[in-house]
Design a protein around this motif. Structure first.
Motif, PDB file in Angstrom:
ATOM      1  N   TRP A  17      -2.067  -6.826  -9.274  1.00  0.00           N
ATOM      2  CA  TRP A  17      -1.995  -6.662  -8.271  1.00  0.00           C
ATOM      3  C   TRP A  17      -2.169  -7.859  -6.998  1.00  0.00           C
ATOM      4  CZ3 TRP A  17      -0.678  -2.267  -6.403  1.00  0.00           C
ATOM      5  CH2 TRP A  17      -0.368  -0.890  -7.282  1.00  0.00           C
ATOM      6  N   THR A  21      -0.105  -7.577  -3.948  1.00  0.00           N
ATOM      7  CA  THR A  21      -0.229  -7.555  -2.721  1.00  0.00           C
ATOM      8  C   THR A  21      -0.692  -9.020  -1.825  1.00  0.00           C
ATOM      9  OG1 THR A  21      -2.411  -8.199  -2.871  1.00  0.00           O
ATOM     10  CG2 THR A  21      -2.461  -6.095  -3.578  1.00  0.00           C
ATOM     11  N   TYR A 161      -6.010   2.364  -4.366  1.00  0.00           N
ATOM     12  CA  TYR A 161      -6.420   1.337  -5.673  1.00  0.00           C
ATOM     13  C   TYR A 161      -7.344   1.272  -6.468  1.00  0.00           C
ATOM     14  CZ  TYR A 161      -3.615  -2.065  -2.441  1.00  0.00           C
ATOM     15  OH  TYR A 161      -2.631  -2.241  -1.815  1.00  0.00           O
TER      16      TYR A 161
END
Length: 252
Positions: A17, A21, A161
């Motif tokens: 992640w 991101t 998330y």
């Protein structure tokens, strides 16, 4: 290990992640990385410049109904991600947008469109994906505008998330607010237009306005490589049928 299995495992890893991101590249959430940044830097230093990790590239097709798919291509090693759609008879996905660290154009979907797609994915693929996975992966290609329920959108992304976060993990993990930092176009004079066919696009904007990085411009029949309005309409229509069918009461 299958591609899908490898991706499922990655969905519970903070390193994935942090890269997906762009937090590791000073994107939203970078201030929370802590020691994870050193680990990622070390992995980069040890990597062969010419070869990526075989487990870092994924092509995933989410069916929304009647052979229509939303296709996500992931290459974590090169920081490159793209979103496309396929319709029956198509040889390859039609690209809606892409995200990278060079010339990104990720703003392909409105929040309401993503919400419809997600509900269809859940209906068509029960149990195939961990809770929250599809939204957590696809939200990078959606933006919010003045007429959206932004608080609800952020809460949904945050919940997606959180559903993937490993139990007892206290370090970096993405948040809904991180997503909003890149997706918020309220007050930026982003005006949507539509035509009788149901196509929607963003009108031309002032050169001094906050950039809206998207290829979703007015349909141009003469341009063979423009935004695939017809294919997106077909996918959204198929998703709407799937969601409506699921809502119909069982009369058997």
């Amino acid at each position: 290990m299958t591609t899908l299995t490898a991706l499922h495992e990655s969905l519970h890893e903070p390193e994935f992640w942090a890269r997906y991101t762009y937090a590791y590249a000073d994107g939203p959430g970078a201030d929370r990385l802590g020691g994870l940044q050193d680990l990622l830097d070390s992995e980069d230093d040890d990597a062969d410049d010419d070869e990526g990790d075989d487990d870092s590239s994924f092509d995933v097709a989410f069916e929304v109904g009647a052979g229509h798919h939303v296709v996500l291509s992931i290459d974590v090693w090169t920081d490159s991600y793209s979103l496309g759609v396929t319709v029956p008879g198509a040889d390859e996905p039609a690209e809606l947008g892409w995200d990278d660290l060079a010339h990104w154009h990720p703003h392909a979907l409105r929040w309401s469109e993503l919400d419809l797609i997600l509900r269809a994915i859940i209906a068509r693929n029960p149990g195939q994906w961990p809770p929250g996975a599809a939204l957590a992966l696809l939200c990078r290609f959606a933006a919010v505008f003045d007429d959206d329920d932004v608080a609800g959108a952020v809460a949904a992304v945050d919940e997606a998330y959180a559903a993937l976060r490993p139990e007892h993990w206290e370090g970096y993990w993405p948040r809904g607010a991180d997503w909003l930092d890149r997706a918020d176009f309220r007050g930026e004079d982003v005006r949507w237009q539509s035509d009788d066919a149901g196509n929607r696009w963003v009108s031309e904007r002032d050169a001094d306005a906050e950039p809206f990085y998207s290829t979703r411009l007015a349909p141009d029949p003469a341009a063979g490589d423009g935004f695939p309005h017809a294919q997106l309409r077909a996918v959204l229509d198929a998703a709407a049928v799937t969601v409506a069918d699921r809502a119909e009461p069982d009369r058997t």
